[in-house]
Design a protein around this motif. Structure first.
Motif, short mmCIF file in Angstrom:
data_model
loop_
_atom_site.label_atom_id
_atom_site.label_comp_id
_atom_site.label_asym_id
_atom_site.label_seq_id
_atom_site.Cartn_x
_atom_site.Cartn_y
_atom_site.Cartn_z
N ALA A 165 15.88 4.05 5.63
CA ALA A 165 15.36 3.65 7.04
C ALA A 165 13.94 3.41 7.06
CB ALA A 165 15.51 4.99 7.82
N ALA A 166 13.16 3.78 6.07
CA ALA A 166 11.77 3.45 5.87
C ALA A 166 11.60 2.11 5.54
CB ALA A 166 11.13 4.38 4.70
N TYR A 167 12.53 1.42 4.59
CA TYR A 167 12.50 0.06 4.27
C TYR A 167 12.97 -0.89 5.58
CZ TYR A 167 11.75 1.73 -0.68
OH TYR A 167 11.14 2.30 -1.54
N LYS A 168 13.93 -0.26 6.24
CA LYS A 168 14.51 -1.17 7.43
C LYS A 168 13.27 -1.14 8.29
CE LYS A 168 18.11 -1.00 10.80
NZ LYS A 168 19.31 -0.29 11.24
N TRP A 169 12.64 -0.01 8.67
CA TRP A 169 11.52 -0.26 9.63
C TRP A 169 10.44 -1.24 9.10
CZ3 TRP A 169 6.33 0.77 9.37
CH2 TRP A 169 5.42 0.64 10.51
N ILE A 170 10.08 -1.08 7.89
CA ILE A 170 9.16 -2.01 7.53
C ILE A 170 9.33 -3.33 7.45
CG2 ILE A 170 7.76 -2.99 5.30
CD1 ILE A 170 7.84 0.21 4.17
N LYS A 171 10.49 -4.16 7.17
CA LYS A 171 11.28 -5.06 7.55
C LYS A 171 11.02 -5.68 8.93
CE LYS A 171 15.59 -7.83 7.25
NZ LYS A 171 16.84 -7.97 6.83
N PRO A 218 0.65 -1.15 0.00
CA PRO A 218 -0.04 -0.20 -0.15
C PRO A 218 1.02 1.31 0.07
CG PRO A 218 -0.60 -1.66 1.88
CD PRO A 218 0.64 -2.00 1.24
N ASP A 219 0.46 2.44 -0.92
CA ASP A 219 1.13 3.65 -0.76
C ASP A 219 1.18 4.08 0.62
OD1 ASP A 219 1.69 3.22 -3.52
OD2 ASP A 219 -0.02 4.43 -4.04
N GLU A 220 0.15 3.95 1.36
CA GLU A 220 -0.09 4.41 2.76
C GLU A 220 1.07 3.98 3.44
OE1 GLU A 220 -3.54 5.20 5.99
OE2 GLU A 220 -4.09 3.88 4.15
N LEU A 221 1.54 2.58 3.32
CA LEU A 221 2.66 2.15 4.15
C LEU A 221 3.87 2.70 4.17
CD1 LEU A 221 3.46 -0.03 6.24
CD2 LEU A 221 3.95 -1.50 4.23
N ILE A 222 4.04 2.92 2.75
CA ILE A 222 5.48 3.58 2.45
C ILE A 222 5.37 5.00 2.80
CG2 ILE A 222 6.82 4.14 0.38
CD1 ILE A 222 5.71 2.10 -1.23
N CYS A 223 4.24 5.74 2.80
CA CYS A 223 4.05 7.08 3.01
C CYS A 223 4.54 7.03 4.72
CB CYS A 223 2.56 7.71 2.77
SG CYS A 223 2.38 9.32 3.43
N PHE A 224 3.66 6.16 5.36
CA PHE A 224 4.11 6.33 6.95
C PHE A 224 5.14 6.16 7.42
CE2 PHE A 224 4.22 3.82 10.80
CZ PHE A 224 3.82 4.85 11.74
N ALA A 225 5.94 5.23 6.71
CA ALA A 225 7.27 4.63 6.97
C ALA A 225 8.19 5.87 6.84
CB ALA A 225 7.83 3.28 6.13
N ARG A 226 8.01 6.24 5.76
CA ARG A 226 8.96 7.67 5.41
C ARG A 226 8.68 8.83 6.42
NH1 ARG A 226 7.41 7.75 -1.05
NH2 ARG A 226 9.26 6.47 -1.76
N VAL A 227 7.45 9.22 6.73
CA VAL A 227 7.22 10.14 7.84
C VAL A 227 7.87 9.57 9.02
CG1 VAL A 227 5.26 11.28 9.07
CG2 VAL A 227 5.29 10.93 6.64
N LEU A 228 7.65 8.42 9.52
CA LEU A 228 7.87 8.02 10.70
C LEU A 228 9.43 8.10 10.98
CD1 LEU A 228 7.18 6.38 13.41
CD2 LEU A 228 7.69 4.42 12.27
N ASN A 229 10.21 7.84 9.91
CA ASN A 229 11.64 7.84 10.20
C ASN A 229 12.45 9.14 9.51
OD1 ASN A 229 12.60 4.81 10.66
ND2 ASN A 229 10.86 4.48 9.31
N ALA A 230 11.55 10.14 9.17
CA ALA A 230 12.27 11.32 8.86
C ALA A 230 12.59 12.16 9.93
CB ALA A 230 11.16 12.45 8.24
N ASN A 231 13.90 12.89 9.59
CA ASN A 231 14.34 13.63 10.68
C ASN A 231 13.90 15.15 10.72
OD1 ASN A 231 15.76 15.24 8.74
ND2 ASN A 231 17.73 13.84 8.90
N GLY A 232 14.25 15.82 11.69
CA GLY A 232 13.61 17.43 11.63
C GLY A 232 13.68 18.26 10.54
#
Length: 446
Positions: free
Chosen positions: A369-375, A330-344
């Protein structure tokens, strides 16, 4: 020698008698079955239904099914049922028992109506009740033992099933066991058993149709159509037409005389195996719509929680639960993973110009970092199950209890989805670094 011959002849005579008795018994049963079906179809016809093109017989897929009584061409009418025969909103509102359960959801009210009508010897639907499944014919988790429920392991359907059981027991206690009916004619409510209520609810859940927006009803005769396989959602054998409060089913292709008529249960939306098991008591070996819910929440202690929550809202990837599917990310999963792992800095730039980054990597660092978190999240979810996918595959092949086999099928598919997601995340990470991707294995579950 003569005595031996007499013994042999006696044995043969007994076997012949048993065969004739069995054949006679089957014939009597068949005649009784045909008489019940005929009485039901005659009742429908005498009340305005058009059912000349159909028959009800024992299906190869289990239970009774709907069959073509004659050859039908594409666009021919299969059957039509007017509103006076529906078990739906109109009946719920007018039935005497409705006042006793008026605060309940519509399935509960209709279940109470079914219990009342089943006890009524002059009910319009008496011949319909004669053909319905009995309590022993239902195999949804509502009827499972505690041990069978535990076979679902960490699947969300286990917790849903436990909650449904508790809700049913509370409904029984409040509306039947402790009933104080206002009318003497409703005193029977106090004598309803829990299994009777479970039967009525199971009948409502498994046999209702959507007849209008947010309106559901049981359509007698239509409820005997067994489910077309999931791919039938895009190539249905039949189609529904509801006009002037009459439900009609039309042939989408030529149908041979004697052919069973199947309907796609997922007309309004696809139905995954978890819902099929909950409401109907079966699963498909392959169901494209099976999913696993993944939590998508920013930790409360995250110092950037406010900015991340804001960006999720802007990009509309803010659902707390994201469904995962096999071979689809889901695009929503990739979007969330990017936001979750973003820095300031990455969050600041994205919020300042959200269109420039929407559905795009915020940076190479954040993407890895996003792909690592999903894994890691998929691995964490796999570890919550007490058995591995390899174990489940072997157990599924050997299991003979159909309920346990369905439970294993559910949890096995969820693990297959999570393993696929790990492989996908590894492949995406490898693309960024130019390395060879790792393959998901049993180690991801340990």
């Amino acid at each position: 020698m003569a005595s031996r011959r007499i013994i042999v002849l006696s044995i043969l005579g007994c076997l012949l008698a048993l065969f004739l008795a069995s054949s006679f018994g089957e014939e009597v049963h068949d005649l009784a079955e045909r008489a019940k079906v005929r009485a039901f179809l005659d009742m429908l016809s005498s009340n305005g239904a058009k059912v000349d093109n159909i028959d009800i017989k024992i299906s190869n897929v289990g239970g009774r099914g709907l069959f073509a009584a004659k050859a039908l061409k594409k666009n021919d009418l299969i059957f039509s049922i007017p509103e006076n025969l529906w078990l739906g909103k109109k009946l719920r509102k007018s039935h005497p028992i409705s006042d006793e359960v008026e605060e309940r959801p519509w399935p509960d009210i209709l279940a109470a109506v079914l219990l009342a009508e089943k006890r009524n010897p002059s009910s319009l639907w008496k011949t319909w009740f004669d053909l319905l499944p009995t309590e022993k014919d239902y195999h949804t988790p509502l009827w499972w033992t505690d041990e069978e429920l535990m076979e679902l392991q960490q699947s969300h359907i286990k917790y849903f099933s436990i909650q449904r059981r508790r809700t049913t027991e509370n409904f029984y206690r409040d509306s039947f066991l402790n009933a104080k009916p206002a009318s003497d004619k409703l005193q029977w409510m106090k004598h309803v058993t829990l299994d009777e209520l479970k039967w009525a609810l199971s009948t409502v859940w498994s046999r209702n149709f959507g007849v209008a927006e947010k309106e559901f009803a049981i359509i007698p005769v239509g409820d005997f159509m067994n489910m077309q396989r999931p791919e039938g959602v895009t190539h249905p054998m039949v189609r529904a037409d509801t006009k002037n409060r009459v439900v009609s089913y039309i042939a989408n292709r030529d149908i041979e005389a004697g052919e069973e008529i199947f309907a796609p249960y997922g007309v309004m939306r696809p139905i995954p195996n978890t819902e099929l098991l909950s409401d109907f008591g079966f699963v498909w070996d392959v169901n494209y719509y099976d999913g696993v819910p993944m939590k998508a929440e920013v930790p409360p202690a995250d110092p950037l929680k406010e900015q991340k929550t804001r960006l999720r809202s802007i990009w509309q990837c803010h659902r707390p639960i994201i469904p995962l599917y096999f071979a689809r990310v889901p695009d929503e999963l990739i979007c969330f993973a990017r936001v979750l792992n973003a820095n300031g800095n990455e969050l600041r730039d994205a919020i300042a110009d959200p269109n420039a980054f929407n559905n795009k990597p915020l940076s190479a660092r954040d993407e890895k970092a996003a792909y690592k978190w999903i894994k890691k999240e998929a691995q964490r979810m796999l570890r919550t199950y007490p058995t591995t996918l390899e174990f489940d595959q072997q157990a599924f092949a050997e299991e003979t209890n159909p309920r346990v086999k369905n439970a294993i099928s559910i949890r096995k598919r969820e693990k297959e989805i999570l393993h696929w997601l790990i492989d996908w995340a590894n492949e995406e990470k490898a693309k960024l670094s130019g390395s060879k991707p790792q393959k998901s294995s049993e180690k991801d579950e340990l």
